[in-house]
Design an enzyme around this catalytic site. Sequence first.
Site, PDB file in Angstrom:
ATOM      1  N   ARG A  58       0.594  15.111  12.991  1.00 52.40           N
ATOM      2  CA  ARG A  58       1.375  14.721  11.814  1.00 52.40           C
ATOM      3  C   ARG A  58       1.605  15.934  10.926  1.00 52.40           C
ATOM      4  NH1 ARG A  58      -0.753   8.913   9.753  1.00 52.40           N
ATOM      5  NH2 ARG A  58       1.182   9.042   8.566  1.00 52.40           N
TER       6      ARG A  58
ATOM      7  N   CYS B 287      -4.162  13.058  13.408  1.00 59.13           N
ATOM      8  CA  CYS B 287      -4.981  11.862  13.314  1.00 59.13           C
ATOM      9  C   CYS B 287      -4.788  11.080  14.596  1.00 59.13           C
ATOM     10  CB  CYS B 287      -4.611  11.032  12.082  1.00 59.13           C
ATOM     11  SG  CYS B 287      -2.994  10.298  12.187  1.00 59.13           S
TER      12      CYS B 287
ATOM     13  N   LYS C 236       0.830  -1.216   0.000  1.00 60.04           N
ATOM     14  CA  LYS C 236       0.000   0.000   0.000  1.00 60.04           C
ATOM     15  C   LYS C 236       0.863   1.265   0.000  1.00 60.04           C
ATOM     16  CE  LYS C 236      -1.540   1.662   4.066  1.00 60.04           C
ATOM     17  NZ  LYS C 236      -1.303   3.086   4.303  1.00 60.04           N
ATOM     18  N   ASN C 237       1.890   1.285   0.863  1.00 59.17           N
ATOM     19  CA  ASN C 237       2.673   2.511   0.988  1.00 59.17           C
ATOM     20  C   ASN C 237       3.586   2.756  -0.206  1.00 59.17           C
ATOM     21  OD1 ASN C 237       1.421   2.994   3.363  1.00 59.17           O
ATOM     22  ND2 ASN C 237       3.177   2.518   4.687  1.00 59.17           N
TER      23      ASN C 237
ATOM     24  N   ASP D 207       4.847   0.823  11.890  1.00 58.38           N
ATOM     25  CA  ASP D 207       3.577   0.213  11.489  1.00 58.38           C
ATOM     26  C   ASP D 207       3.406  -1.203  12.043  1.00 58.38           C
ATOM     27  OD1 ASP D 207       2.869   2.498  10.190  1.00 58.38           O
ATOM     28  OD2 ASP D 207       3.325   1.781   8.172  1.00 58.38           O
TER      29      ASP D 207
HETATM   30  C1  UD1 Z   1       4.612   6.845   5.912  1.00 64.19           C
HETATM   31  C2  UD1 Z   1       3.681   5.651   5.853  1.00 64.19           C
HETATM   32  C3  UD1 Z   1       3.184   5.263   7.250  1.00 64.19           C
HETATM   33  C4  UD1 Z   1       4.370   5.067   8.191  1.00 64.19           C
HETATM   34  C5  UD1 Z   1       5.290   6.278   8.160  1.00 64.19           C
HETATM   35  C6  UD1 Z   1       6.558   6.088   8.968  1.00 64.19           C
HETATM   36  C7  UD1 Z   1       2.681   5.950   3.666  1.00 64.19           C
HETATM   37  C8  UD1 Z   1       1.470   6.160   2.861  1.00 64.19           C
HETATM   38  N1  UD1 Z   1       2.555   5.970   4.989  1.00 64.19           N
HETATM   39  O1  UD1 Z   1       3.838   7.958   6.363  1.00 64.19           O
HETATM   40  O2  UD1 Z   1       2.440   4.053   7.143  1.00 64.19           O
HETATM   41  O3  UD1 Z   1       3.893   4.878   9.511  1.00 64.19           O
HETATM   42  O4  UD1 Z   1       5.691   6.567   6.805  1.00 64.19           O
HETATM   43  O5  UD1 Z   1       7.254   4.982   8.517  1.00 64.19           O
HETATM   44  O6  UD1 Z   1       3.734   5.709   3.144  1.00 64.19           O
HETATM   45  N2  UD1 Z   1       7.035  14.478  10.049  1.00 64.19           N
HETATM   46  C9  UD1 Z   1       7.326  15.804  10.292  1.00 64.19           C
HETATM   47  N3  UD1 Z   1       7.133  16.703   9.285  1.00 64.19           N
HETATM   48  C10 UD1 Z   1       6.691  16.334   8.035  1.00 64.19           C
HETATM   49  C11 UD1 Z   1       6.410  14.977   7.801  1.00 64.19           C
HETATM   50  C12 UD1 Z   1       6.599  14.067   8.829  1.00 64.19           C
HETATM   51  O7  UD1 Z   1       7.727  16.177  11.404  1.00 64.19           O
HETATM   52  O8  UD1 Z   1       6.540  17.204   7.167  1.00 64.19           O
HETATM   53  C13 UD1 Z   1       7.218  13.492  11.134  1.00 64.19           C
HETATM   54  C14 UD1 Z   1       5.979  12.659  11.423  1.00 64.19           C
HETATM   55  O9  UD1 Z   1       5.096  13.323  12.307  1.00 64.19           O
HETATM   56  C15 UD1 Z   1       6.589  11.410  12.035  1.00 64.19           C
HETATM   57  C16 UD1 Z   1       7.887  11.265  11.236  1.00 64.19           C
HETATM   58  O10 UD1 Z   1       8.166  12.552  10.698  1.00 64.19           O
HETATM   59  O11 UD1 Z   1       6.899  11.624  13.381  1.00 64.19           O
HETATM   60  C17 UD1 Z   1       7.817  10.254  10.115  1.00 64.19           C
HETATM   61  O12 UD1 Z   1       6.689  10.545   9.297  1.00 64.19           O
HETATM   62  P1  UD1 Z   1       6.674  10.259   7.737  1.00 64.19           P
HETATM   63  O13 UD1 Z   1       7.810   9.381   7.361  1.00 64.19           O
HETATM   64  O14 UD1 Z   1       6.533  11.551   7.000  1.00 64.19           O
HETATM   65  O15 UD1 Z   1       5.311   9.467   7.569  1.00 64.19           O
HETATM   66  P2  UD1 Z   1       4.441   9.426   6.260  1.00 64.19           P
HETATM   67  O16 UD1 Z   1       5.344   9.548   5.099  1.00 64.19           O
HETATM   68  O17 UD1 Z   1       3.305  10.378   6.379  1.00 64.19           O
END
Ligand code: UD1
Length: 423
Positions: A121, A116, A22-23, A307
């Site tokens: 996030r 969420c 999915k990711n 996850d």
């Molecule tokens: C993706 C995955 C999700 C997984 C996560 C971490 C998808 C669709 N989802 O989510 O299942 O749990 O990676 O492996 O691929 N953060 C910031 N600023 C940002 C973006 C993120 O501070 O602009 C923080 C988040 O709050 C979190 C960390 O960085 O603490 C990692 O998040 P991130 O890797 O961005 O998660 P997603 O890409 O949204």
Amino acid sequence: MDKLLVQRSGPVQGACTVNGAKNAVLPIMAACLLSPEPSVIERVPRVTDVLTMLEILRRLGVGATLVGDRLTIEPGRFAGTLASYELVSRMRASICVLGPLLARQGKAQVAMPGGCVIGSRPVDLHVKGLQALGAKIAIEHGYLVASAPRLQGAKISLGGTHGSSVLATGNVMMAASLADGVTIIEQAACEPEVVDLAHCLIQMGARIEGHGSPVVRVEGVRGLRGARYRIIPDRIEAGTLLIAAALMGGEVMVEGARADHLGAVIDKLAEANVSIEKLNGALRIKAGEPIQAVDVTTLPYPGFPTDLQAPMMALLAVARGTSVLTEKVYPDRFMHVAELNRMGASIVRQGATAIVKGVGRLSGAPVVGSDLRAAAALLLAGLAAEHQTELQGIEHLQRGYQNLEEQLVRLGARIRRVRAGRS
Ligand code: UD1
């Protein structure tokens, strides 16, 4: 809403097959916007998040059809630039259309995802990365409003408080593929899904190097071809199936599970007394020995994946001894703790850490899954609990698992679905 009635199950025997990741598929669907040519993506899991992304593409004016596990995307000269709040609030990963829309249309309006149930996030790294490429981004009425007549390669660091960001790395990689000049992404996410996106982009004609390492180099090109691409198997689904087998006992072959993507998970399961054999294109798990407590810390890849923190907690809830589970990626991702305790687990949360005192046996109870992986954890816990567990919130399961319930039932798990309105 449907619910699942889960009974203590096992030992089980048999084989199951992992679906596409999915990711990986969500950003790859967004990447297809980068070319006017049609793209064909295979091994696409039929999960709600993919259906939401299909809806986003269609509302942009892009043709998108999913037949079996084959997805055809026909962007042509689509006119849309908007991802509405209604769709983004269903799925945060919608933000990964931001980079491709900027690169292809020169502008985008994407709703701010907000928090969420797994915690706050933010999207600052997405914004920082795209601004470095020359985009102007403002927040207006709850939307990220972005414009960039032309994107320009740059050196960007994408490290945040909790490590790298998977989707921000993807967004910048996609936008940089059509930017003028060279982009260097430092502190890039190294997850296999980022690598899969890079492979797909390269197949479309992008020039990317270093993917899978913390420094990624992207040399912009004038245009991209349509993609012909097959998605990697879902390592989180594979891990969930391995943990389920560990909870039920027996011998299970998880076809498609890639040992090279699951190193930290296999390591921790081995430490917990679960034997996993690496075969060509599959993992065979033999479980039956008492589970031993282990300490687990979630980290960006190649660390233990956040996850799988909730499913792993379900396993450690019945282990011999006390485990310490620390969440370094989403420090608030502990909604499942209270529900597991309602099933007789002994878990105390202290900040970003959960101390799990193994209890010999869980006891079935009515429980509610609050998010995708929490729901999976409670389903797994039900397989090791006395009497019946009544699991609600299973719409969350369908966001990310194509057929987890059927896969487990085929192995011998005792799970029954009760359709809404029936008993
Ligand atoms: C993706 C995955 C999700 C997984 C996560 C971490 C998808 C669709 N989802 O989510 O299942 O749990 O990676 O492996 O691929 N953060 C910031 N600023 C940002 C973006 C993120 O501070 O602009 C923080 C988040 O709050 C979190 C960390 O960085 O603490 C990692 O998040 P991130 O890797 O961005 O998660 P997603 O890409 O949204």
